[in-house]
Enzyme design. Sequence first.
Site, PDB file in Angstrom:
ATOM      1  CG  ASP A  93      -9.154  -4.041  -2.055  1.00  0.00           C
ATOM      2  OD1 ASP A  93     -10.314  -4.126  -1.610  1.00  0.00           O
ATOM      3  OD2 ASP A  93      -8.671  -3.005  -2.528  1.00  0.00           O
ATOM      4  CG  HIS A 121      -2.057   0.912   1.136  1.00  0.00           C
ATOM      5  ND1 HIS A 121      -1.968   2.256   1.377  1.00  0.00           N
ATOM      6  CD2 HIS A 121      -3.339   0.670   0.776  1.00  0.00           C
ATOM      7  CE1 HIS A 121      -3.155   2.797   1.175  1.00  0.00           C
ATOM      8  NE2 HIS A 121      -4.004   1.872   0.810  1.00  0.00           N
TER       9      HIS A 121
HETATM   10  N1  COA Z   1       4.038  -7.694  -3.907  1.00  0.00           N
HETATM   11  C1  COA Z   1       5.382  -7.800  -3.861  1.00  0.00           C
HETATM   12  N2  COA Z   1       6.222  -6.776  -3.706  1.00  0.00           N
HETATM   13  C2  COA Z   1       5.683  -5.563  -3.591  1.00  0.00           C
HETATM   14  C3  COA Z   1       4.281  -5.374  -3.634  1.00  0.00           C
HETATM   15  C4  COA Z   1       3.457  -6.499  -3.784  1.00  0.00           C
HETATM   16  N3  COA Z   1       2.125  -6.383  -3.843  1.00  0.00           N
HETATM   17  N4  COA Z   1       4.011  -4.065  -3.506  1.00  0.00           N
HETATM   18  C5  COA Z   1       5.200  -3.459  -3.399  1.00  0.00           C
HETATM   19  N5  COA Z   1       6.215  -4.349  -3.459  1.00  0.00           N
HETATM   20  C6  COA Z   1       7.639  -4.065  -3.391  1.00  0.00           C
HETATM   21  C7  COA Z   1       8.091  -3.401  -4.690  1.00  0.00           C
HETATM   22  O1  COA Z   1       8.482  -4.351  -5.656  1.00  0.00           O
HETATM   23  C8  COA Z   1       9.220  -2.538  -4.205  1.00  0.00           C
HETATM   24  O2  COA Z   1      10.345  -3.360  -4.028  1.00  0.00           O
HETATM   25  P1  COA Z   1      11.846  -2.808  -4.390  1.00  0.00           P
HETATM   26  O3  COA Z   1      12.053  -1.665  -3.445  1.00  0.00           O
HETATM   27  O4  COA Z   1      12.723  -3.982  -4.154  1.00  0.00           O
HETATM   28  O5  COA Z   1      11.774  -2.360  -5.824  1.00  0.00           O
HETATM   29  C9  COA Z   1       8.768  -2.090  -2.803  1.00  0.00           C
HETATM   30  O6  COA Z   1       7.846  -3.096  -2.361  1.00  0.00           O
HETATM   31  C10 COA Z   1       8.048  -0.746  -2.841  1.00  0.00           C
HETATM   32  O7  COA Z   1       7.000  -0.834  -3.798  1.00  0.00           O
HETATM   33  P2  COA Z   1       6.310   0.378  -4.560  1.00  0.00           P
HETATM   34  O8  COA Z   1       5.681  -0.123  -5.810  1.00  0.00           O
HETATM   35  O9  COA Z   1       7.266   1.500  -4.661  1.00  0.00           O
HETATM   36  O10 COA Z   1       5.182   0.770  -3.552  1.00  0.00           O
HETATM   37  P3  COA Z   1       4.060   1.831  -3.860  1.00  0.00           P
HETATM   38  O11 COA Z   1       3.746   2.433  -2.555  1.00  0.00           O
HETATM   39  O12 COA Z   1       4.390   2.741  -4.957  1.00  0.00           O
HETATM   40  O13 COA Z   1       2.854   0.935  -4.404  1.00  0.00           O
HETATM   41  C11 COA Z   1       0.875  -0.363  -4.508  1.00  0.00           C
HETATM   42  C12 COA Z   1       1.739   0.614  -3.674  1.00  0.00           C
HETATM   43  C13 COA Z   1      -0.442  -0.577  -3.765  1.00  0.00           C
HETATM   44  C14 COA Z   1       0.565   0.270  -5.879  1.00  0.00           C
HETATM   45  C15 COA Z   1       1.649  -1.679  -4.698  1.00  0.00           C
HETATM   46  O14 COA Z   1       1.953  -2.214  -3.424  1.00  0.00           O
HETATM   47  C16 COA Z   1       0.855  -2.692  -5.519  1.00  0.00           C
HETATM   48  O15 COA Z   1       0.893  -2.644  -6.749  1.00  0.00           O
HETATM   49  N6  COA Z   1       0.149  -3.645  -4.842  1.00  0.00           N
HETATM   50  C17 COA Z   1      -0.649  -4.630  -5.523  1.00  0.00           C
HETATM   51  C18 COA Z   1      -1.989  -4.062  -6.021  1.00  0.00           C
HETATM   52  C19 COA Z   1      -2.955  -3.759  -4.901  1.00  0.00           C
HETATM   53  O16 COA Z   1      -3.197  -4.579  -4.019  1.00  0.00           O
HETATM   54  N7  COA Z   1      -3.577  -2.562  -4.962  1.00  0.00           N
HETATM   55  C20 COA Z   1      -4.598  -2.159  -3.997  1.00  0.00           C
HETATM   56  C21 COA Z   1      -4.090  -1.143  -3.053  1.00  0.00           C
HETATM   57  S1  COA Z   1      -5.313  -0.786  -1.830  1.00  0.00           S
END
Ligand code: COA
Length: 381
Positions: free
Chosen positions: A317, A263
């Site tokens: 979710d 998140h």
């Molecule tokens: N599974 C595995 N690794 C994850 C992850 C996940 N769901 N979400 C983040 N990470 C990892 C990233 O690969 C990154 O790793 P790195 O530093 O080695 O590159 C690190 O955690 C930070 O991730 P980042 O994408 O920068 O976090 P963010 O805050 O920008 O993204 C989300 C947040 C929600 C977009 C992201 O976690 C995601 O895509 N989750 C899955 C979709 C989801 O459930 N969305 C609903 C949100 S309520």
Amino acid sequence: MSQVEIKPGLADVPVAQSGVSFIDGKHARLSYRGIAVETLALESNFEETTWLLIKGELPTQRELTNFDQSLRQRRSLHYRLIELLKQLPENGHPMDSLQTGVAAMGMFYPQRDATNPAQRWEASLKLIASIPTIVAAYARLRQGKDPISPHPDLDHASNFYWMLFGTVPTPSVRKVLNACLILHAEHSMNASTFTARVTSSSLANPYATIAAAVGSLSGPLHGGANEEVLQMLMEIGSVEKVKPWLDEKRKADPHFKVMGMGHRVYKVKDPRATVLQELAEHVFAESSRPVLYDIALALESYAANFYSAKGVYPNVDFFSGVVYRALGIETDLFTPIFAIARISGWLAHWHEQMKENRIYRPEQDYIGKMDAPYVPIDKRP
Ligand code: COA
């Protein structure tokens, strides 16, 4: 090269002062008007929480009774709105039919002057009460069935279940549905809430404002994650396959993202996921425990080995789709249910925006051409 620093997605840029909800992502805290969301999910119901979000205080018994009655009186749709839903393609997405229905409401219901507080309240009641009716009516119409009329003796969450299935939910299903609506009701300045505030800042009518917010919520980066979680759990198929499935995915893509985990704000387990899990277990104890839930638990546990150091844990979710599926709700209705809940947050922010409104008009950093010649069409290459 421009020197202006742009924050993509306005990340960390405050765009309004708000007293509606507070999130502390490091300590798994989310509160609505200062009250912990876990407490509301366990103790309150959707109607009371909606009043709290919009009005800023918990209602008195009399206020709650009047509010509840006002909503019950406004659940039925104008018959021509039902006719309109009948004209929509049955293979369309229910979020699109919801957006259409909400926008059309603005043509059927005259009290829509955003500058008039009495009309703002009337439109709020109509929107909260009617959105579940639109979702349920389209869900049945696309199956060739007649919509089920709202049940005047049922609360908001139970009435939605009734309009979908024609049966009254058990007390534990009613409790978990209320909790799902409360947990999704508000989440500070997310994309759809910001959309609502921007749209309303032009003094657009409330139905146009909420239709815009529904459109924003419909995108897979916002409201669609719970659908994807369910697809992922079904793809895994069994508890035994969790480890090989995740190993395989990580091998193929070191940046593989597990749906329903991580998140932007929470860097610990989402407090909404924890409370939803607790209530879901009561429902599962009553019927049968879904395999998908056991797969989700096994995945949460195995994924912790790789992701907890990065602050990636289940979000709300990760479990909500499993709950909805266990209740027999179709997958593409998950995001519309999110909208049934989030209307409270959208309206709370709209009322707040209207109090001290100034039209949103941010700046851009122009990086295009300057002083370009107009070349007549017959001289262009
Ligand atoms: N599974 C595995 N690794 C994850 C992850 C996940 N769901 N979400 C983040 N990470 C990892 C990233 O690969 C990154 O790793 P790195 O530093 O080695 O590159 C690190 O955690 C930070 O991730 P980042 O994408 O920068 O976090 P963010 O805050 O920008 O993204 C989300 C947040 C929600 C977009 C992201 O976690 C995601 O895509 N989750 C899955 C979709 C989801 O459930 N969305 C609903 C949100 S309520």
